[in-house]
Motif scaffolding. Sequence first.
Motif, PDB file in Angstrom:
ATOM      1  N   PHE A 164       1.538  -7.271  -4.387  1.00 39.77           N
ATOM      2  CA  PHE A 164       0.703  -8.369  -4.851  1.00 39.77           C
ATOM      3  C   PHE A 164       0.528  -8.152  -6.345  1.00 39.77           C
ATOM      4  O   PHE A 164      -0.189  -7.253  -6.764  1.00 39.77           O
ATOM      5  CB  PHE A 164      -0.628  -8.259  -4.105  1.00 39.77           C
ATOM      6  N   ILE A 165       1.249  -8.920  -7.140  1.00 40.05           N
ATOM      7  CA  ILE A 165       1.236  -8.595  -8.568  1.00 40.05           C
ATOM      8  C   ILE A 165       0.839  -9.795  -9.416  1.00 40.05           C
ATOM      9  O   ILE A 165       0.832 -10.932  -8.967  1.00 40.05           O
ATOM     10  CB  ILE A 165       2.607  -8.051  -9.046  1.00 40.05           C
ATOM     11  N   LYS A 195      -6.039 -10.918  -9.146  1.00 40.75           N
ATOM     12  CA  LYS A 195      -5.635  -9.942  -8.113  1.00 40.75           C
ATOM     13  C   LYS A 195      -6.827  -9.221  -7.511  1.00 40.75           C
ATOM     14  O   LYS A 195      -7.026  -9.227  -6.303  1.00 40.75           O
ATOM     15  CB  LYS A 195      -4.733  -8.838  -8.720  1.00 40.75           C
ATOM     16  N   SER A 196      -7.592  -8.581  -8.388  1.00 39.75           N
ATOM     17  CA  SER A 196      -8.710  -7.776  -7.891  1.00 39.75           C
ATOM     18  C   SER A 196      -9.700  -8.638  -7.133  1.00 39.75           C
ATOM     19  O   SER A 196     -10.222  -8.223  -6.106  1.00 39.75           O
ATOM     20  CB  SER A 196      -9.451  -7.121  -9.044  1.00 39.75           C
ATOM     21  N   ASP A 234      -4.181   0.117  -4.587  1.00 38.90           N
ATOM     22  CA  ASP A 234      -4.337  -0.499  -5.892  1.00 38.90           C
ATOM     23  C   ASP A 234      -3.840   0.473  -6.961  1.00 38.90           C
ATOM     24  O   ASP A 234      -4.493   1.458  -7.247  1.00 38.90           O
ATOM     25  CB  ASP A 234      -5.810  -0.863  -6.105  1.00 38.90           C
ATOM     26  N   GLU A 235      -2.674   0.202  -7.505  1.00 32.43           N
ATOM     27  CA  GLU A 235      -2.036   1.062  -8.509  1.00 32.43           C
ATOM     28  C   GLU A 235      -2.040   2.535  -8.107  1.00 32.43           C
ATOM     29  O   GLU A 235      -2.576   3.373  -8.823  1.00 32.43           O
ATOM     30  CB  GLU A 235      -2.722   0.888  -9.856  1.00 32.43           C
ATOM     31  N   THR A 273      -0.832  -3.331  -5.043  1.00 33.06           N
ATOM     32  CA  THR A 273      -0.818  -3.936  -6.368  1.00 33.06           C
ATOM     33  C   THR A 273      -0.378  -2.874  -7.347  1.00 33.06           C
ATOM     34  O   THR A 273      -0.754  -1.717  -7.227  1.00 33.06           O
ATOM     35  CB  THR A 273      -2.211  -4.416  -6.839  1.00 33.06           C
TER      36      THR A 273
END
Lengths: 323, 265
Positions: free
Chosen positions: A46-47, A54-55, A172-173, A204
């Motif tokens: 999900f980018i 996104k967040s 998330d990253e 993400t």
Amino acid sequence: MNAVELDQLKKTFQVKQGSGFKRSSKEIVAVDGISLTVPAGQSVAFIGPNGAGKSTTIKMLTGILRPSSGSASVLGFNPWDQRSKLAFQMGVVFGQRSQLWYHLPPRDTFELLAKVYELPPADYKIRRDMLIERFKLSSFLNTPVRKLSLGQRMRAEIAASLLHKPKLVFLDEPTIGLDVIARQELRDLICEWNRDEGVTVFLTSHDAGDIESVAERVIVINHGQVVLDGSVGEMRRDYLSAKLLTVAFHDRPASFDVNGAKIIERTDHSCKLELDTSVSPVSVVVPQIMQLGEVADITIEDPPLEDVIAHIYSSKHSPQQRY
Amino acid sequence: MNAIKKYFFVAWIAMRSNLAYFSEVSGRLIFLGVVLFIFLRLWQVTFGENGAKTLGGLTLAQMLWYLTVTEAIILSSPPVARLVDQDVRTGALSVQLTRPLYYPFFCLFTNLGERFLRFFLNLAVGSVIAYIFVGPINFRADGLALFLLSVPLAFTLDFSVNFLIGLGAFWLEDTAGLTLIYSRILMIFGGMLIPIELFPEWLQPAVKWLPFSSVVYGPAHLFVKPDLAEFALLLLRQTSALLVIGIAVYWVFQTAMRRVFVNGG
């Protein structure tokens, strides 16, 4: 069964501007009607650029945030009304925030999580030992987290998030700040887990390598909307019709001029060309090159995924003003 | 049952984690020694000037033991408001919310775990110092039991107020000022420096019913002068204050959860 179903999910924020008596309120649309479905077991990247929403979307999916309108179903739950039920089946890793206790060894955090997720002791032990082995944690399991390297810490973080057998993990990253090898190891582990346990992975990342090696499907969002949804291969093909050609010659050709191709780099014996295949297909360009001289080598490649992503981010929808 | 067990485990882990701050802990203990020495001198002069055997119903020895306990309580407090404020501002709160834990309870038990460790360390060292300075006072096992029963509620009450201030981060630029004001009020009206019996007569009833004295004065006074009636009254004061503040915490937390989460990440 679908792990995630979103229907016209929308979130707006009120942001105050100015100071003193001139303060006014302005509405900002962070997520602007996202609809999508993720089947169970899929790995999705999900980018989107910073500030794309996104967040906010992930916070709505995890039930932290309530949308302004629209509906969502995550693992069959309504995330914001049934957050605590959903929490038992979902794992979350934020690359920039640790869930491990800083002064204690990872083992203690695992122990605590077993209690938090109410795992039966016997099940927990089996699961923990398996994770220790798969994530190669045994050498630093009893070392305080503050003394671990970032690579070790992230392995422990992800293992910790899998302890309660979640059906869905939000990453998330997860590879932020890791070196090349640690990054690759982590990606392999995520893939392995997705494949073997059927965990739905929602990733993400700003790292093209993460997306390429982990995700079956890429969803790009920008300005709060889905701008692209497809496989990594499709994304390359559809989105950028450019190809890179590297040609080496035995002798020195008189010129490198080819119709429809742009020279990016050149030396005496070789050159690198970029062509737009929608204007000049490979089948038209290559014969022209053959006539320039005796070709020693020729490679045709897609441009790097980073470029593709940059292209997607910068095109479509003119950027509206953001805060 | 599992739901309760997990919070106790949180407290246990927090206690263990806190042991890592050993230098901070020992620093506080030296401070405690200095403070108690100053108090001893101060009260020796006060008692001497008056020529009194007791002040506010306490002898010099009882007074010093009373102050040992109040100091142990005040110095054991972890910076709850600051931690909650940070969680809110940095967005770390969102990580907590993805787990099957109720954030206020998670914070409460983290706080209790840390605080009991610090408190008993302070009390142990303080007792040694007080013993050296003025010797023992009349300790009774049942008295100590009453004292120990009053401490958890005192800490919970203190935590709730601090937690409430920390949640202020959702609305305010900075909560450090409020924390400072509360901690000073707690020191004065809580009876850390002087027992409430030495306050002006007309002020005493009000001060005793304010929640601050239930945190500091109440348990400390039970420690030096155990009394069942006083204990019952303290329990009533603690629970009623806790009920009011607890409802406030619940309500503010619910409201805060509906507020923006634009902070971070």
